[in-house]
Design a protein around this motif. Structure first.
Motif, PDB file in Angstrom:
ATOM      1  N   GLN A   6       0.843  -1.181   0.000  1.00  0.00           N
ATOM      2  CA  GLN A   6       0.000   0.000   0.000  1.00  0.00           C
ATOM      3  C   GLN A   6       0.881   1.233   0.000  1.00  0.00           C
ATOM      4  O   GLN A   6       1.857   1.322   0.736  1.00  0.00           O
ATOM      5  N   TYR A  22      -2.837   3.654  -3.347  1.00  0.00           N
ATOM      6  CA  TYR A  22      -2.734   2.450  -4.167  1.00  0.00           C
ATOM      7  C   TYR A  22      -2.463   1.212  -3.316  1.00  0.00           C
ATOM      8  O   TYR A  22      -1.752   1.276  -2.313  1.00  0.00           O
ATOM      9  N   CYS A  23      -3.027   0.104  -3.765  1.00  0.00           N
ATOM     10  CA  CYS A  23      -2.711  -1.200  -3.173  1.00  0.00           C
ATOM     11  C   CYS A  23      -2.354  -2.136  -4.317  1.00  0.00           C
ATOM     12  O   CYS A  23      -3.158  -2.314  -5.236  1.00  0.00           O
ATOM     13  N   ASN A  24      -1.186  -2.696  -4.252  1.00  0.00           N
ATOM     14  CA  ASN A  24      -0.698  -3.539  -5.335  1.00  0.00           C
ATOM     15  C   ASN A  24      -0.184  -4.877  -4.828  1.00  0.00           C
ATOM     16  O   ASN A  24       0.370  -4.971  -3.732  1.00  0.00           O
ATOM     17  N   SER A  25      -0.369  -5.883  -5.668  1.00  0.00           N
ATOM     18  CA  SER A  25       0.109  -7.215  -5.303  1.00  0.00           C
ATOM     19  C   SER A  25       0.448  -7.991  -6.564  1.00  0.00           C
ATOM     20  O   SER A  25      -0.041  -7.674  -7.649  1.00  0.00           O
ATOM     21  N   LYS A  70      -5.498  -7.787  -9.018  1.00  0.00           N
ATOM     22  CA  LYS A  70      -4.241  -7.796  -8.267  1.00  0.00           C
ATOM     23  C   LYS A  70      -3.967  -6.445  -7.623  1.00  0.00           C
ATOM     24  O   LYS A  70      -3.018  -6.302  -6.847  1.00  0.00           O
ATOM     25  N   ASP A  71      -4.762  -5.440  -7.953  1.00  0.00           N
ATOM     26  CA  ASP A  71      -4.499  -4.121  -7.431  1.00  0.00           C
ATOM     27  C   ASP A  71      -5.794  -3.336  -7.272  1.00  0.00           C
ATOM     28  O   ASP A  71      -6.823  -3.672  -7.867  1.00  0.00           O
ATOM     29  N   SER A  72      -5.713  -2.299  -6.480  1.00  0.00           N
ATOM     30  CA  SER A  72      -6.878  -1.465  -6.242  1.00  0.00           C
ATOM     31  C   SER A  72      -6.419  -0.058  -5.915  1.00  0.00           C
ATOM     32  O   SER A  72      -5.263   0.160  -5.505  1.00  0.00           O
ATOM     33  N   SER A  73      -7.307   0.894  -6.099  1.00  0.00           N
ATOM     34  CA  SER A  73      -6.974   2.270  -5.763  1.00  0.00           C
ATOM     35  C   SER A  73      -8.172   2.955  -5.118  1.00  0.00           C
ATOM     36  O   SER A  73      -9.326   2.580  -5.340  1.00  0.00           O
TER      37      SER A  73
END
Lengths: 113, 120
Positions: A6, A22-25, A70-73
């Motif tokens: 994050q 942002y949240c990324n994986s 895989k990601d979110s904002s």
């Protein structure tokens, strides 16, 4: 290693400005939740996104789930001092047993009047 | 209103004593509850998964004998910090997922208000 990255972890802005968290994986999530937490209290759920590409709006907050899940904002428009708090993203993995949520590091947001 | 009740909200105790924290689901049954620990301005760290009628599942690095979890009913889970020491001082939070819906992906997880533990 952090499964859900994050960013930014700290953000200080003036009232009226816009911001994005942002949240990324590298992993796929079956769903992702965004929470807001104030000092001394538990996290409060803002939204859950489950479909790739999904966009949800909550007043001045816009949440997006990546196409590949895989990601979110989280985007806040015209931030206000009342938006100040700790924002947390949390995801539930595919095949994750027991419904455990995996949390990002959190974003400490401060909106100055 | 709150769907998960956590009690007490704040506790101050002497080193060496044990402290029990309760987490109750209101208006719904929770076969699973989660216990987290949180340091100031940091994210939640999962400590253990509480399972109704069976043993809790602890995350790596969490001492089972230190943090005793009991999930004796479908609406109550307790976390007991045994022989507390100053390093155990922290914010402890529980959560419970609702069981409505067909898939875990859509279950909503509600959090308690947290317990601030201060060990002197």
């Amino acid at each position: 290693t952090q499964l859900l990255e994050q960013s930014p972890q700290f953000l200080s802005i003036q009232e009226g400005e816009n911001l994005t968290v942002y949240c990324n994986s590298s992993s796929v999530f079956s769903s992702l939740q965004w929470y807001r937490q104030e000092p001394g209290e538990g996290p409060v759920l803002l939204v859950t996104v489950v479909t790739g590409g999904e966009v949800k709006k909550l007043k001045r907050l816009t949440f997006q789930f990546g196409d590949a899940r895989k990601d979110s904002s989280l985007h806040i428009t015209a931030a206000q001092p009342g938006d100040t708090g700790l924002y947390l993203c949390a995801g539930r993995r595919e095949r994750n047993q027991g419904g455990k949520l995996i949390f990002g590091q959190g974003t400490e947001l401060s909106v100055k009047p | 209103g709150a769907v998960v009740s956590q009690h007490p909200s704040r506790v101050i105790c002497k080193s060496g004593t044990s402290v029990k924290i309760e987490c109750r689901s209101l208006d719904f049954q929770a076969t699973t509850m989660f216990w987290y620990r949180q340091f100031p301005k940091q994210s939640l760290m999962l400590m253990a998964t509480s399972n109704e009628g069976s043993k809790a599942t602890y995350e790596q690095g969490v001492e089972k004998d230190k943090f005793l979890i009991n999930h004796a009913s479908l609406t109550l889970s307790t976390l007991t910090v045994t022989s507390a020491h100053p390093e155990d001082s922290s914010f402890y939070i529980c959560s419970a997922p609702t069981s409505g819906g067909r898939a875990w992906a859509k279950n909503i997880q509600y959090f308690g208000a947290g317990t601030r533990l201060s060990v002197l």
